[in-house]
Design a protein around this motif. Sequence first.
Motif, PDB file in Angstrom:
ATOM      1  N   ARG A 141       0.840  -1.202   0.000  1.00 39.51           N
ATOM      2  CA  ARG A 141       0.000   0.000   0.000  1.00 39.51           C
ATOM      3  C   ARG A 141       0.875   1.252   0.000  1.00 39.51           C
ATOM      4  NH1 ARG A 141      -3.080  -1.292   4.042  1.00 39.51           N
ATOM      5  NH2 ARG A 141      -4.579  -2.372   2.708  1.00 39.51           N
ATOM      6  N   TRP A 142       1.977   1.175   0.752  1.00 38.88           N
ATOM      7  CA  TRP A 142       2.921   2.302   0.796  1.00 38.88           C
ATOM      8  C   TRP A 142       3.545   2.543  -0.585  1.00 38.88           C
ATOM      9  CZ3 TRP A 142       8.446   2.275   0.420  1.00 38.88           C
ATOM     10  CH2 TRP A 142       9.072   3.492   0.801  1.00 38.88           C
ATOM     11  N   LEU A 143       3.768   1.468  -1.331  1.00 39.25           N
ATOM     12  CA  LEU A 143       4.316   1.598  -2.681  1.00 39.25           C
ATOM     13  C   LEU A 143       3.314   2.226  -3.649  1.00 39.25           C
ATOM     14  CD1 LEU A 143       6.190  -1.800  -3.203  1.00 39.25           C
ATOM     15  CD2 LEU A 143       7.213   0.445  -2.824  1.00 39.25           C
ATOM     16  N   GLY A 144       2.038   2.186  -3.286  1.00 36.52           N
ATOM     17  CA  GLY A 144       1.021   2.791  -4.139  1.00 36.52           C
ATOM     18  C   GLY A 144      -0.010   1.835  -4.679  1.00 36.52           C
ATOM     19  N   TYR A 145       0.072   0.549  -4.304  1.00 37.72           N
ATOM     20  CA  TYR A 145      -0.928  -0.420  -4.757  1.00 37.72           C
ATOM     21  C   TYR A 145      -2.195  -0.286  -3.922  1.00 37.72           C
ATOM     22  CZ  TYR A 145       2.751  -2.561  -7.517  1.00 37.72           C
ATOM     23  OH  TYR A 145       3.748  -2.784  -8.425  1.00 37.72           O
ATOM     24  N   ARG A 146      -3.332  -0.430  -4.565  1.00 41.95           N
ATOM     25  CA  ARG A 146      -4.612  -0.281  -3.883  1.00 41.95           C
ATOM     26  C   ARG A 146      -5.436  -1.562  -4.028  1.00 41.95           C
ATOM     27  NH1 ARG A 146      -2.036   2.959  -2.028  1.00 41.95           N
ATOM     28  NH2 ARG A 146      -2.257   5.230  -1.991  1.00 41.95           N
ATOM     29  N   ASP A 147      -6.498  -1.648  -3.255  1.00 39.60           N
ATOM     30  CA  ASP A 147      -7.417  -2.790  -3.304  1.00 39.60           C
ATOM     31  C   ASP A 147      -6.679  -4.113  -3.085  1.00 39.60           C
ATOM     32  OD1 ASP A 147      -9.538  -1.053  -3.886  1.00 39.60           O
ATOM     33  OD2 ASP A 147      -9.061  -1.109  -6.026  1.00 39.60           O
ATOM     34  N   ILE A 148      -5.817  -4.124  -2.093  1.00 42.57           N
ATOM     35  CA  ILE A 148      -5.046  -5.337  -1.798  1.00 42.57           C
ATOM     36  C   ILE A 148      -5.971  -6.360  -1.140  1.00 42.57           C
ATOM     37  CG2 ILE A 148      -3.079  -6.266  -0.512  1.00 42.57           C
ATOM     38  CD1 ILE A 148      -1.890  -3.404  -0.675  1.00 42.57           C
ATOM     39  N   ARG A 149      -5.913  -7.590  -1.629  1.00 42.01           N
ATOM     40  CA  ARG A 149      -6.801  -8.643  -1.152  1.00 42.01           C
ATOM     41  C   ARG A 149      -6.078  -9.984  -1.216  1.00 42.01           C
ATOM     42  NH1 ARG A 149      -7.344  -7.575  -6.369  1.00 42.01           N
ATOM     43  NH2 ARG A 149      -7.641  -9.294  -7.841  1.00 42.01           N
ATOM     44  N   ARG A 150      -6.708 -11.017  -0.662  1.00 46.87           N
ATOM     45  CA  ARG A 150      -6.171 -12.368  -0.807  1.00 46.87           C
ATOM     46  C   ARG A 150      -6.267 -12.799  -2.269  1.00 46.87           C
ATOM     47  NH1 ARG A 150      -5.280 -15.860   3.638  1.00 46.87           N
ATOM     48  NH2 ARG A 150      -4.795 -14.534   5.433  1.00 46.87           N
ATOM     49  N   ALA A 151      -5.218 -13.429  -2.752  1.00 41.90           N
ATOM     50  CA  ALA A 151      -5.221 -13.897  -4.142  1.00 41.90           C
ATOM     51  C   ALA A 151      -6.226 -15.034  -4.317  1.00 41.90           C
ATOM     52  CB  ALA A 151      -3.829 -14.358  -4.530  1.00 41.90           C
ATOM     53  N   ASP A 152      -6.766 -15.162  -5.518  1.00 40.31           N
ATOM     54  CA  ASP A 152      -7.736 -16.215  -5.803  1.00 40.31           C
ATOM     55  C   ASP A 152      -7.115 -17.599  -5.681  1.00 40.31           C
ATOM     56  OD1 ASP A 152      -9.675 -14.305  -6.302  1.00 40.31           O
ATOM     57  OD2 ASP A 152      -9.197 -14.181  -8.445  1.00 40.31           O
ATOM     58  N   GLN A 153      -5.868 -17.734  -6.166  1.00 40.47           N
ATOM     59  CA  GLN A 153      -5.186 -19.018  -6.094  1.00 40.47           C
ATOM     60  C   GLN A 153      -4.246 -19.037  -4.894  1.00 40.47           C
ATOM     61  OE1 GLN A 153      -3.533 -20.707  -9.702  1.00 40.47           O
ATOM     62  NE2 GLN A 153      -4.660 -19.234 -10.964  1.00 40.47           N
ATOM     63  N   ARG A 154      -4.298 -20.096  -4.114  1.00 40.80           N
ATOM     64  CA  ARG A 154      -3.407 -20.230  -2.958  1.00 40.80           C
ATOM     65  C   ARG A 154      -2.048 -20.738  -3.429  1.00 40.80           C
ATOM     66  NH1 ARG A 154      -4.694 -23.471   2.687  1.00 40.80           N
ATOM     67  NH2 ARG A 154      -2.738 -22.929   3.736  1.00 40.80           N
ATOM     68  N   PRO A 155      -0.965 -20.074  -3.070  1.00 41.25           N
ATOM     69  CA  PRO A 155       0.365 -20.519  -3.508  1.00 41.25           C
ATOM     70  C   PRO A 155       0.796 -21.786  -2.779  1.00 41.25           C
ATOM     71  CG  PRO A 155       0.577 -18.682  -1.990  1.00 41.25           C
ATOM     72  CD  PRO A 155      -0.892 -18.844  -2.254  1.00 41.25           C
ATOM     73  N   PRO A 156       1.820 -22.493  -3.309  1.00 39.15           N
ATOM     74  CA  PRO A 156       2.303 -23.718  -2.653  1.00 39.15           C
ATOM     75  C   PRO A 156       2.804 -23.473  -1.234  1.00 39.15           C
ATOM     76  CG  PRO A 156       3.155 -23.553  -4.887  1.00 39.15           C
ATOM     77  CD  PRO A 156       2.510 -22.252  -4.578  1.00 39.15           C
ATOM     78  N   ALA A 157       3.336 -22.283  -0.987  1.00 38.20           N
ATOM     79  CA  ALA A 157       3.839 -21.947   0.351  1.00 38.20           C
ATOM     80  C   ALA A 157       3.397 -20.530   0.698  1.00 38.20           C
ATOM     81  CB  ALA A 157       5.367 -22.038   0.390  1.00 38.20           C
ATOM     82  N   GLY A 158       2.972 -20.344   1.942  1.00 37.06           N
ATOM     83  CA  GLY A 158       2.623 -19.006   2.394  1.00 37.06           C
ATOM     84  C   GLY A 158       1.253 -18.543   1.962  1.00 37.06           C
ATOM     85  N   VAL A 159       1.129 -17.227   1.814  1.00 32.82           N
ATOM     86  CA  VAL A 159      -0.152 -16.579   1.526  1.00 32.82           C
ATOM     87  C   VAL A 159       0.000 -15.725   0.278  1.00 32.82           C
ATOM     88  CG1 VAL A 159      -1.874 -14.933   2.382  1.00 32.82           C
ATOM     89  CG2 VAL A 159      -0.787 -16.554   3.959  1.00 32.82           C
ATOM     90  N   GLY A 160      -0.994 -15.767  -0.591  1.00 30.52           N
ATOM     91  CA  GLY A 160      -0.993 -14.946  -1.797  1.00 30.52           C
ATOM     92  C   GLY A 160      -1.797 -13.671  -1.590  1.00 30.52           C
ATOM     93  N   LEU A 161      -1.247 -12.561  -2.050  1.00 26.31           N
ATOM     94  CA  LEU A 161      -1.946 -11.284  -2.032  1.00 26.31           C
ATOM     95  C   LEU A 161      -2.036 -10.776  -3.470  1.00 26.31           C
ATOM     96  CD1 LEU A 161      -0.208  -9.450   0.973  1.00 26.31           C
ATOM     97  CD2 LEU A 161      -2.439 -10.583   0.976  1.00 26.31           C
ATOM     98  N   ALA A 162      -3.091 -10.049  -3.757  1.00 26.50           N
ATOM     99  CA  ALA A 162      -3.272  -9.514  -5.099  1.00 26.50           C
ATOM    100  C   ALA A 162      -3.699  -8.062  -5.018  1.00 26.50           C
ATOM    101  CB  ALA A 162      -4.316 -10.322  -5.864  1.00 26.50           C
TER     102      ALA A 162
END
Length: 229
Positions: A127-148
């Motif tokens: 968000r600090w970089l300027g990205y907006r509408d950050i949410r959980r990604a539709d696809q779950r990655p093999p490790a950790g958490v996905g954000l989109a």
Amino acid sequence: MSAMSESVPVRCPACRREHFYEAPSYPCVCGAPVAPALDEHGTATAVAHRAWDEDWVVVRCDACGRRNQWPYPELGCSCGTMLRVPVAAASAAASPRAAAPAGRRAFQPVTIRTARDAVTAAALYLRWLGYRDIRRADQRPPAGVGLAARGLLAQVDPTVRPASLRDVECLWLTAMTESTACVYFSLAGFSPDARTRAEALAVPLFVLDLTGTPQAVNSHADELDAAGA
């Protein structure tokens, strides 16, 4: 930074006595020993007062790329003076807080105590970089958490295992299928082959230190940090 530190001559500015000093090494979370690089041509200074930012130095682990804060090298002279031993310029980033490019306020991190904190820290940074509408990604990655976010797919790995080459490639492939850019955040750093592959695929890599501040691991991460969204 080199895991092994060499002895350097240190002269006390008060009594002119010369000492030979070797910086102690500390274990990184990946298990590798890490020590700040000393400046053998620098001049030791007397510690007259204590300030938090001046008591710590950020050092990068050669093994996994993780940056952590370690005590600034100091040496007690027999005359009673406490000496601050100079470190090489590459080690001299005393403050872990990300500097803000023009037009952006300084990044305000959140302390990481849990896996959820790591995800929160990455989301705040995006968000600090300027990205907006950050949410959980539709696809779950093999490790950790996905954000989109619009135009970006991010992976946050809060485990104690350095991210692997496969982890980086899976993120890149998923981003390619969605025609979007990608970025990887890891709490435990990255394996050497993962870093090499990420450089070739132009995937920005960040290590999350325990203050919650993402530290750039490769040139693509440096560019993203500087340019923003």
